[in-house]
Design an enzyme around this catalytic site. Structure first.
Site, PDB file in Angstrom:
ATOM      1  CG  ASP A 139      47.422  39.655  22.581  1.00 47.89           C
ATOM      2  OD1 ASP A 139      48.201  38.982  21.870  1.00 47.89           O
ATOM      3  OD2 ASP A 139      47.817  40.575  23.322  1.00 47.89           O
TER       4      ASP A 139
ATOM      5  CG  HIS B  50      49.864  36.728  17.977  1.00 52.83           C
ATOM      6  ND1 HIS B  50      51.197  37.063  17.825  1.00 52.83           N
ATOM      7  CD2 HIS B  50      49.513  37.144  19.231  1.00 52.83           C
ATOM      8  CE1 HIS B  50      51.639  37.633  18.923  1.00 52.83           C
ATOM      9  NE2 HIS B  50      50.636  37.717  19.792  1.00 52.83           N
TER      10      HIS B  50
ATOM     11  CG  HIS C 265      50.251  42.147  18.320  1.00 51.58           C
ATOM     12  ND1 HIS C 265      48.957  42.021  18.753  1.00 51.58           N
ATOM     13  CD2 HIS C 265      50.999  41.347  19.123  1.00 51.58           C
ATOM     14  CE1 HIS C 265      48.904  41.180  19.786  1.00 51.58           C
ATOM     15  NE2 HIS C 265      50.133  40.749  20.019  1.00 51.58           N
TER      16      HIS C 265
ATOM     17  NE  ARG D  44      60.876  42.625  22.394  1.00 48.96           N
ATOM     18  CZ  ARG D  44      59.607  42.382  22.756  1.00 48.96           C
ATOM     19  NH1 ARG D  44      59.334  41.295  23.478  1.00 48.96           N
ATOM     20  NH2 ARG D  44      58.640  43.208  22.418  1.00 48.96           N
TER      21      ARG D  44
END
Length: 324
Positions: free
Chosen positions: A231, A229, A288, A298
């Site tokens: 941002d 996608h 990314h 995470r």
């Protein structure tokens, strides 16, 4: 002829035949063994050296293949980087939009990674902050989000306002938000410095959020964080994005690397490291995704900035919680 004479002649013939056979064998051996250009060269530990040369050859082949692979690591977890940058060409749509905002167009688009901006104690305090809030939510999939501005927290397939919960009064304190503000200000000035823009021309925008990702299978489309996608397309207000990692790749979790996907077919990866800041321009030049987490948890904090004052937002603060 006497028997003894016959016997003696037979023995002589037999010896002559053996001598001929021996010379014939020696001649054949000489043809097989004798090198054309002289004797073979030998040296001590010849077999050991031969094996070493073979191993070296294999290593060179592996190195060459890895060098020509389609993945480049911008930052490894074990690296401690003052600053490492990779410039990329700004997308046309990103440049055309930022031309409207004086002092906000970057000198160069790209990606920057630094491990020297946020201290270990600041990262520890923000991780505690994140865990305190995120534990109040429950999800069926592997992604949990806490929006610091609105207090929105993942709860099943919906969101709740964590600031409205009585537990929040006990879990959070003014020091949590003070540390966040210090870190946010550091990131704002680092973005301005690395991309060559005026720090007073970029404004905090929402959402600003903690994320927790595990290997639980996705249940909704919001859990599919691994989908590529941009941002700027996901959040219209974003012009500069930053990620502060609060856990370590290879220690606290496996998978979960940040991957830039470039048009030339090369992926550029960033391995999360606790306290590491990754900053990048939010346009389509930085398509990314996040690699699937396969083990562990995470944690990260996303802080983003806009050039458009209409999308500017104030910092979250502890007083906001107390007033609810």
């Amino acid at each position: 002829m006497a028997p003894e004479t016959i016997r003696k002649r037979r023995n002589d013939v037999h010896k002559e035949q053996e001598a001929v056979d021996e010379k014939k064998v020696e001649s054949e051996d000489a043809k097989v063994v004798k090198p054309k250009y002289g004797p073979y060269v030998t040296f001590p530990y010849q077999r050991v050296w031969s094996r070493c040369i073979l191993i070296l050859g294999v290593m060179l082949i592996v190195w060459y293949n890895s060098k020509n692979s389609k993945e480049v690591v911008l930052a490894r977890q074990k690296d401690i980087l003052v600053s490492r940058a990779l410039n990329v060409e700004c997308s046309d749509d990103y440049k055309s939009e930022l031309d409207k905002f004086s002092g906000c167009l970057p000198e160069k688009c790209g990606r920057v990674v630094t491990d020297k901006l946020v201290s270990a104690s600041e990262a520890d305090m923000l991780l505690r902050f994140a865990k305190s809030g995120l534990k109040l939510g429950e999800v069926d999939g592997g992604v949990k989000i806490l929006d610091l501005q609105s207090g929105a927290l993942s709860k099943g397939d919906k969101f709740i306002n964590v600031y409205s919960l009585k537990e929040a009064q006990k879990l959070f304190n003014s020091a949590d938000f003070a540390i966040y503000k210090v870190v946010k200000t550091k990131i704002q000035h680092a973005i301005a410095h690395h991309f060559g823009v005026n720090a007073n021309k970029i404004y905090l925008t929402k959402p600003t959020f903690f994320s927790q990702i595990t290997n639980i299978p996705a249940k909704t489309i919001h859990d599919e964080y691994w989908q590529p996608h941009v941002d700027k397309e996901t959040y219209k207000s974003f012009h500069y994005t930053s990620l502060l990692y609060l856990s370590d790749y290879g220690r606290d979790f496996e998978g979960g690397r940040f991957i830039y996907i470039d048009k030339n077919g090369v992926n550029t990866t960033v391995e999360p490291r606790k306290g590491r800041i990754s900053m990048f321009t939010s346009g389509s030049e930085n398509l990314h995704a996040v690699e699937k987490v396969t083990l562990g948890t995470r944690y990260a904090l996303t802080v983003s900035f806009t050039c458009d004052k209409d999308y500017a937002t104030s910092d979250p603060n502890f007083d906001k919680i107390k007033d609810i």
